[in-house]
Scaffold this motif. Structure first.
Motif, PDB file in Angstrom:
ATOM      1  N   LEU A   1       0.832  -1.211   0.000  1.00  0.00           N
ATOM      2  CA  LEU A   1       0.000   0.000   0.000  1.00  0.00           C
ATOM      3  C   LEU A   1       0.865   1.258   0.000  1.00  0.00           C
ATOM      4  N   ALA A   2       2.027   1.174   0.641  1.00  0.00           N
ATOM      5  CA  ALA A   2       2.885   2.364   0.778  1.00  0.00           C
ATOM      6  C   ALA A   2       3.354   2.884  -0.574  1.00  0.00           C
ATOM      7  N   GLU A   3       3.343   2.001  -1.591  1.00  0.00           N
ATOM      8  CA  GLU A   3       3.725   2.434  -2.950  1.00  0.00           C
ATOM      9  C   GLU A   3       2.861   3.603  -3.400  1.00  0.00           C
ATOM     10  N   ASN A   4       1.608   3.584  -2.984  1.00  0.00           N
ATOM     11  CA  ASN A   4       0.654   4.592  -3.458  1.00  0.00           C
ATOM     12  C   ASN A   4       0.250   5.605  -2.387  1.00  0.00           C
ATOM     13  N   ILE A   5       0.970   5.620  -1.291  1.00  0.00           N
ATOM     14  CA  ILE A   5       0.681   6.600  -0.236  1.00  0.00           C
ATOM     15  C   ILE A   5       1.796   7.637  -0.250  1.00  0.00           C
ATOM     16  N   GLU A   6       1.410   8.879  -0.216  1.00  0.00           N
ATOM     17  CA  GLU A   6       2.424   9.939  -0.337  1.00  0.00           C
ATOM     18  C   GLU A   6       3.321  10.008   0.889  1.00  0.00           C
ATOM     19  N   VAL A   7       2.745   9.725   2.071  1.00  0.00           N
ATOM     20  CA  VAL A   7       3.567   9.796   3.280  1.00  0.00           C
ATOM     21  C   VAL A   7       4.155   8.419   3.558  1.00  0.00           C
ATOM     22  N   LYS A   8       5.259   8.420   4.249  1.00  0.00           N
ATOM     23  CA  LYS A   8       5.882   7.147   4.622  1.00  0.00           C
ATOM     24  C   LYS A   8       5.216   6.679   5.925  1.00  0.00           C
ATOM     25  N   PRO A   9       4.505   5.565   5.897  1.00  0.00           N
ATOM     26  CA  PRO A   9       3.800   5.135   7.119  1.00  0.00           C
ATOM     27  C   PRO A   9       4.749   4.977   8.296  1.00  0.00           C
ATOM     28  N   ARG A  10       4.304   5.497   9.451  1.00  0.00           N
ATOM     29  CA  ARG A  10       5.109   5.366  10.678  1.00  0.00           C
ATOM     30  C   ARG A  10       4.688   4.074  11.368  1.00  0.00           C
ATOM     31  N   VAL A  11       5.620   3.178  11.548  1.00  0.00           N
ATOM     32  CA  VAL A  11       5.243   1.864  12.057  1.00  0.00           C
ATOM     33  C   VAL A  11       6.108   1.440  13.247  1.00  0.00           C
TER      34      VAL A  11
END
Lengths: 449, 84
Positions: A158-168
């Motif tokens: 999903l992160a490929e298409n999310i502008e922000v880098k998910p905080r995990v």
């Protein structure tokens, strides 16, 4: 001449043998008032049964917990565990006290947002996060705690298409000496699975690994288990820093602190076995302080304790529907609430207090709820004062889990009030009605009356 | 209803009951003691109520409810010998 009151006659069989270590006394103090409000008046205003919450107790307990940890560790953040009690008014009290939101489902996440919580202050736990939930949480910069590899790979995709880098962060399960071991959640520490998850996250370049999370159990009275968990979490954070040059910004030690309710089957009263906040704090913060972190960049310590923060603030008030005699001669009492509202009766021996002063005479009794189901038993045995029909009762320490796990089963759920800091009762959840209950039902045309 | 309490019970003024036929002991609260003693001396519930009502704030309905419950316990403890 004034006639004397006639107490119900009682005869009890004497049992020989030694009393238990806690003696034989069974005197239960009445609770006639909650935060200076007469229980009888509250029932006349809001009905019976009735959940009563004390805002004052919530705030005092929360402040005590925060102070206890902050006095031992420089950076502490509490996250209010929504599943423990997610009534909006309750959540808002915790948020006003500085708690973030800790949620475990898309519904809870939306509730936190609706409560005005900044996405940056929401911790998203649990094994069930939909793709829609993950995208939303990522875009809101929330902390996503990854539970399993399927979720990890989904998030990388999903992160490929999310502008922000998910905080995990990753949730970690580990050996702490507790049984049962909660290895159904997260990645295992000892077998290297957690390290592998970290490696995958860092190698992907798509996710921002900011924290580590664990939650070792529930109603944990062993502080040594927390000490072991803190040692392992700190060691793992240091290992990640050493191996990958990646600094972990926070360590989330989860929740699980016990409350003063006594578990069914426990030999000791919970008051004798439940550690205080200071004991939990000492066990958790000691290993973090000694771990060797850069003193100027200590990781933030996050805590998600729920039960221990809210249980004492909740009361379930009700009425005796009837007393009766079972076939074997035992006394039984039927209340207007049962396991449908007091869900925690499945695992606690709840204390049931009278509202009025009663004589010291007690009788062993079984306490049932109103449901026409055999499972509806609140206490299988308890020394009770001589309650009579229409007497009011108060069950103390019901703030945790009952207002989230309660069942709409056979009866409707009642009003919930919160007594504010000004001592006035506020209705915070209206009693259900037949209309509110059926509003989501759809009857096909051919079945309409 | 006529009430028959087992004979031979030893009852102290403090409410301690000893059943010599079984060796079992029981305790009574003050109203239980009064009621059991009345029941030993009289097996007519109307008469028992009349006597109690002289000293106690007690309606006939309340008395019936308490008596029913008390008799059920006595029966389960095998103190009630015969109930008709």
């Amino acid at each position: 001449m004034n006639k004397k009151l006639f107490e119900p006659p009682v005869i009890k069989r004497m049992h020989t043998g030694m009393p238990g270590k806690n003696g034989t006394s069974g005197i239960i103090e009445p609770i006639s008032h909650i935060d200076n409000n007469s229980v009888s008046t509250l029932i006349s205003l809001f009905g019976s049964p009735l959940f009563v919450l004390s805002e004052k107790t919530i705030r005092e307990t929360c402040r005590k917990a925060v102070d206890t940890f902050q006095s031992r560790y420089p950076k502490v953040q509490f996250g209010w565990s929504y599943k423990t009690n997610y009534l909006d008014a309750v959540c808002q009290v915790f948020h006003q006290e500085g708690s973030w939101a800790e949620v475990v489902s898309g519904f809870e996440y939306d509730k936190a947002i609706r409560n005005g919580v900044d996405g940056r202050e929401i911790i998203f736990n649990g094994p069930d996060k939909s793709e829609e939930d993950l995208i939303k949480a990522a875009n809101n910069h929330s902390y996503i705690h990854i539970d399993h590899f399927d979720e990890l790979y989904t998030l990388i995709r999903l992160a490929e298409n999310i502008e922000v880098k998910p905080r995990v962060a990753i949730r970690i399960n580990m050996e702490t000496g507790l049984f049962p071991k909660w290895d159904r959640f997260g990645f295992n520490y000892e077998n290297g699975e957690a390290l592998e998850a970290v490696r995958k996250i860092l190698a992907s370049g798509k996710l921002d690994l900011v924290g580590l999370h664990t939650h070792i159990g529930t109603y944990v009275t062993s502080t040594s288990a927390y000490r072991i968990a803190a040692e392992k979490m700190a060691a793992f954070a240091m290992e990640i820093q050493g191996k990958f040059d990646k600094r972990i910004l926070y360590l989330d030690m989860g929740g699980g602190f016990a409350s003063l309710n006594t578990l069914k089957g426990a030999y000791h009263n919970a008051a004798d076995t439940t550690p205080g906040f200071d004991q939990y704090a000492e066990a958790i913060t000691g290993p973090l302080i000694r771990a060797g972190f850069d003193p100027d960049n200590m990781p933030l310590l996050i805590l998600e304790t729920g039960r221990a923060l809210i249980d004492d603030a909740g009361f379930l008030v009700g009425t005796v529907l009837a007393t009766k005699r079972l076939a074997d001669g035992r006394k039984a009492m039927i209340l207007d609430f049962g396991v449908n509202l007091l869900f925690t009766a499945f695992w606690y021996d709840h204390m049931i207090h009278p509202v009025r002063e009663m004589t010291g005479t007690t009788e062993d009794a079984v306490v049932y709820g109103p449901l026409c189901m055999n499972i509806d038993m609140i206490r299988d045995q308890m020394k009770l004062p001589l309650f009579q029909k229409d007497d009011h009762v108060v069950v103390s320490r019901t703030g945790a889990y009952n207002m989230t796990q309660w069942l709409q089963f056979i009866t409707l759920r009642p009003n919930v009030i919160m007594i504010g800091m000004d001592g006035k009762p506020n209705l915070i959840r209206k009693a259900e009605t037949l209309d509110s209950l059926v509003q989501n039902e759809i009857t096909p045309d051919h079945l309409l009356p | 209803m006529s009430i028959h309490i087992k004979s031979g019970l030893r009852i102290s003024d403090q409410g301690l009951v000893f059943d010599p036929s079984t060796g079992e002991s029981f305790t009574l609260n003050p109203t239980g003691l009064i009621l059991l003693r009345l029941m030993i001396g009289c097996n007519d519930e109307n008469e028992i109520f009349r006597i109690l009502n002289q000293d106690y704030e007690l309606s006939r309905l309340e008395f019936d409810r308490y008596l029913l419950d008390f008799l059920a316990v006595l029966k389960s403890m095998q103190i009630l010998e015969n109930e008709a």
